[in-house]
Design an enzyme around this catalytic site. Structure first.
Site, PDB file in Angstrom:
ATOM      1  N   TYR A 141       3.136   0.156  -6.804  1.00 22.23           N
ATOM      2  CA  TYR A 141       3.975   0.000  -8.001  1.00 22.23           C
ATOM      3  C   TYR A 141       3.695   1.089  -9.042  1.00 22.23           C
ATOM      4  O   TYR A 141       4.564   1.403  -9.848  1.00 22.23           O
ATOM      5  CB  TYR A 141       3.722  -1.364  -8.654  1.00 22.23           C
ATOM      6  CG  TYR A 141       4.592  -2.481  -8.153  1.00 22.23           C
ATOM      7  CD1 TYR A 141       4.700  -2.757  -6.792  1.00 22.23           C
ATOM      8  CD2 TYR A 141       5.299  -3.281  -9.037  1.00 22.23           C
ATOM      9  CE1 TYR A 141       5.483  -3.794  -6.345  1.00 22.23           C
ATOM     10  CE2 TYR A 141       6.087  -4.333  -8.592  1.00 22.23           C
ATOM     11  CZ  TYR A 141       6.166  -4.582  -7.243  1.00 22.23           C
ATOM     12  OH  TYR A 141       6.942  -5.616  -6.798  1.00 22.23           O
ATOM     13  N   LYS A 192      -3.186  -4.587   5.427  1.00 20.46           N
ATOM     14  CA  LYS A 192      -2.572  -3.978   6.614  1.00 20.46           C
ATOM     15  C   LYS A 192      -3.566  -2.907   7.083  1.00 20.46           C
ATOM     16  O   LYS A 192      -3.241  -1.723   7.212  1.00 20.46           O
ATOM     17  CB  LYS A 192      -1.198  -3.397   6.239  1.00 20.46           C
ATOM     18  CG  LYS A 192      -0.360  -2.930   7.422  1.00 20.46           C
ATOM     19  CD  LYS A 192       0.212  -4.070   8.269  1.00 20.46           C
ATOM     20  CE  LYS A 192       0.886  -3.500   9.510  1.00 20.46           C
ATOM     21  NZ  LYS A 192       1.314  -4.555  10.459  1.00 20.46           N
ATOM     22  N   ASP A 224       1.720  -9.050   7.999  1.00 24.26           N
ATOM     23  CA  ASP A 224       2.836  -9.570   8.806  1.00 24.26           C
ATOM     24  C   ASP A 224       2.495 -10.958   9.345  1.00 24.26           C
ATOM     25  O   ASP A 224       3.309 -11.893   9.306  1.00 24.26           O
ATOM     26  CB  ASP A 224       3.213  -8.588   9.938  1.00 24.26           C
ATOM     27  CG  ASP A 224       2.019  -8.080  10.727  1.00 24.26           C
ATOM     28  OD1 ASP A 224       0.852  -8.321  10.316  1.00 24.26           O
ATOM     29  OD2 ASP A 224       2.238  -7.425  11.774  1.00 24.26           O
ATOM     30  N   ASP A 248       3.777  -9.549  -4.238  1.00 22.71           N
ATOM     31  CA  ASP A 248       5.149  -9.772  -4.712  1.00 22.71           C
ATOM     32  C   ASP A 248       5.959 -10.486  -3.632  1.00 22.71           C
ATOM     33  O   ASP A 248       6.632 -11.487  -3.886  1.00 22.71           O
ATOM     34  CB  ASP A 248       5.785  -8.421  -5.066  1.00 22.71           C
ATOM     35  CG  ASP A 248       7.229  -8.573  -5.531  1.00 22.71           C
ATOM     36  OD1 ASP A 248       7.487  -9.463  -6.360  1.00 22.71           O
ATOM     37  OD2 ASP A 248       8.089  -7.802  -5.044  1.00 22.71           O
ATOM     38  N   ASP A 252       7.045 -14.872  -3.305  1.00 24.11           N
ATOM     39  CA  ASP A 252       8.405 -15.436  -3.215  1.00 24.11           C
ATOM     40  C   ASP A 252       8.508 -16.364  -2.009  1.00 24.11           C
ATOM     41  O   ASP A 252       9.120 -17.429  -2.062  1.00 24.11           O
ATOM     42  CB  ASP A 252       9.465 -14.326  -3.071  1.00 24.11           C
ATOM     43  CG  ASP A 252      10.032 -13.874  -4.418  1.00 24.11           C
ATOM     44  OD1 ASP A 252       9.282 -13.958  -5.420  1.00 24.11           O
ATOM     45  OD2 ASP A 252      11.193 -13.432  -4.476  1.00 24.11           O
TER      46      ASP A 252
HETATM   47  C1  IPM Z   1       7.786 -10.379  -9.960  1.00 21.37           C
HETATM   48  C2  IPM Z   1       9.053  -9.576 -10.024  1.00 21.37           C
HETATM   49  C3  IPM Z   1       8.736  -8.193 -10.584  1.00 21.37           C
HETATM   50  C4  IPM Z   1       7.744  -7.531  -9.642  1.00 21.37           C
HETATM   51  C5  IPM Z   1       9.960  -7.296 -10.813  1.00 21.37           C
HETATM   52  C6  IPM Z   1      10.993  -7.958 -11.706  1.00 21.37           C
HETATM   53  C7  IPM Z   1       9.564  -5.956 -11.378  1.00 21.37           C
HETATM   54  O1  IPM Z   1       9.638  -9.524  -8.769  1.00 21.37           O
HETATM   55  O2  IPM Z   1       7.159 -10.580 -11.033  1.00 21.37           O
HETATM   56  O3  IPM Z   1       7.433 -10.827  -8.872  1.00 21.37           O
HETATM   57  O4  IPM Z   1       8.139  -6.939  -8.631  1.00 21.37           O
HETATM   58  O5  IPM Z   1       6.551  -7.598  -9.917  1.00 21.37           O
HETATM   59 MG    MG Z   2       8.693 -10.767  -7.294  1.00 24.50          MG
END
Ligand code: IPM
Ligand code: MG
Length: 359
Positions: A141, A192, A224, A248, A252
């Site tokens: 990032y 990884k 993975d 990240d 999710d």
């Molecule tokens: C998160 C979001 C952010 C990230 C984006 C909005 C920059 O997806 O906080 O997980 O990738 O960190």
């Molecule tokens: Mg995110």
């Protein structure tokens, strides 16, 4: 002394969900003796609209002077064509980096009341309680060089750099070991290392650290496989520690195990536990302004703030219990609604949490 909290609603559904979380903070101040002063600031697209950049100087100044920051979400289609440095997401990355919030805690807890909202079978997810510790201020990032360049043959090439210094790995590792120590004492480091040298180093540093935490059982997993295991048998995990981008993605995925990304809070901490608290979901421009967004992730982020930055663990538990109570009452925003429950909007959900806190 009163704690200073900077409130940054941001974009999209941000102002709606943060509005409900602020009601909760106000209720704790009025009825439960929380000493807190709230200030408002702009970030993301809202910052760009007002001050020409996604992290206005005034916002950063206020954030530095605060004990904690409560953030909604940033981003929206209207900003997607701006120059990259002006986009809302850059404001979020900049505040994380400027405040050195390297430690991102993302719990994924399945509320028993929501077991049927998960897309996985109830027996796979019931009782789920895992915590992802994501490195937040390093890795791909932030690595340089980065950009899009034109090669000699005229073809364009995009590039980013995945780098981690030993000290960066060590500090996130220590946070993860300390966190695991207070839970079920199991830490899985996700990397990884079979392909990427930088995560070979990551694995080496994590292994070295484990000597200082003999009470915590350390394991390693390739990313993975970790993605697969998260949907196959998620309850095998207690704490997961991983890099910025892997974290990240996996967070999710973990969020969805719990039925809705609208339920999950997060804390981003610096070395002294000053922090920023935000729901892990985004600004959801498709439903912004409709009063249907789920405010519970933001309200649960307030609970994390109470626990980690404001040193009010009892109030944190009160907020979490109040969320449990409104779920028991059968109230559901559309994202977690099932036929046997009552569909409510953002404000009604927030009001119900406040009412539960008062009862
Ligand atoms: C998160 C979001 C952010 C990230 C984006 C909005 C920059 O997806 O906080 O997980 O990738 O960190
Ligand atoms: Mg995110």
């Amino acid at each position: 002394m009163s704690n200073k909290v900077l409130v940054l609603p941001g974009d999209g559904i941000g102002p709606e969900i943060v509005g409900e979380a602020v009601k909760v903070l106000e209720c704790l101040r009025q009825d439960h003796g929380l000493r807190v002063e709230l200030e408002q600031g702009l970030i993301g697209g809202a910052g760009y609209d007002a001050a020409g950049k996604p992290l206005p100087d005034e916002t950063l100044r206020l954030a530095r002077a605060s004990d904690a920051v409560l953030l909604g979400a940033v981003g929206g289609p209207k900003y997607d064509t701006l120059d990259r440095p002006l986009r809302p997401e850059r404001g979020l990355l900049a505040i994380r980096s400027e405040l050195e919030l390297f430690g991102n805690l993302r719990p994924a807890i399945l509320y028993p009341q929501l077991a049927s909202a998960s897309s996985l079978k109830p027996d796979v997810v019931s009782g789920l309680d895992i915590l992802i510790v994501r490195e937040l201020t390093g890795g791909i990032y932030f690595g340089e060089p980065r950009g899009i360049r034109t090669l000699d043959n005229g073809e364009r090439q995009g590039y980013n750099t995945l780098v981690y210094r030993e000290s960066e790995i060590e500090r996130i590792g220590r946070l993860a070991f300390e966190t695991a120590r207070k839970r079920d004492q199991r830490l899985c480091s996700v990397d990884k290392a079979n392909v990427l040298e930088v995560t070979e180093l990551w694995r080496e540093v994590m292994t070295g650290l484990s000597a200082d935490y003999p009470d915590v059982e350390l394991s390693h997993m390739y990313v993975d496989n970790a993605a697969m295991q998260l949907v196959r048998a998620p309850k095998q995990f207690d704490v997961i520690v991983t890099t910025n981008m892997f974290g990240d993605i996996l967070s999710d995925c973990a969020a969805m195990l719990t039925g809705s990304i609208g339920m999950l809070p997060s804390a981003s901490l610096d070395k002294d536990s000053r922090g920023m608290y935000e729901p892990i979901h985004g600004s959801a421009p498709d439903i912004a302004g409709q009063g249907v967004a789920n405010p519970l992730a933001t309200i649960l982020s307030v609970a994390m703030m109470l626990r980690y930055s404001l040193n009010e663990p009892a109030l944190a538990e009160k907020v979490e219990a109040a969320v449990g109570q409104v779920l028991d009452q059968g109230l559901r925003t559309p994202d977690i609604h099932t036929p046997d429950t009552r569909k409510v909007g953002t404000v009604e959900m927030g009001d119900a949490v406040v009412a539960a806190l008062r009862s």
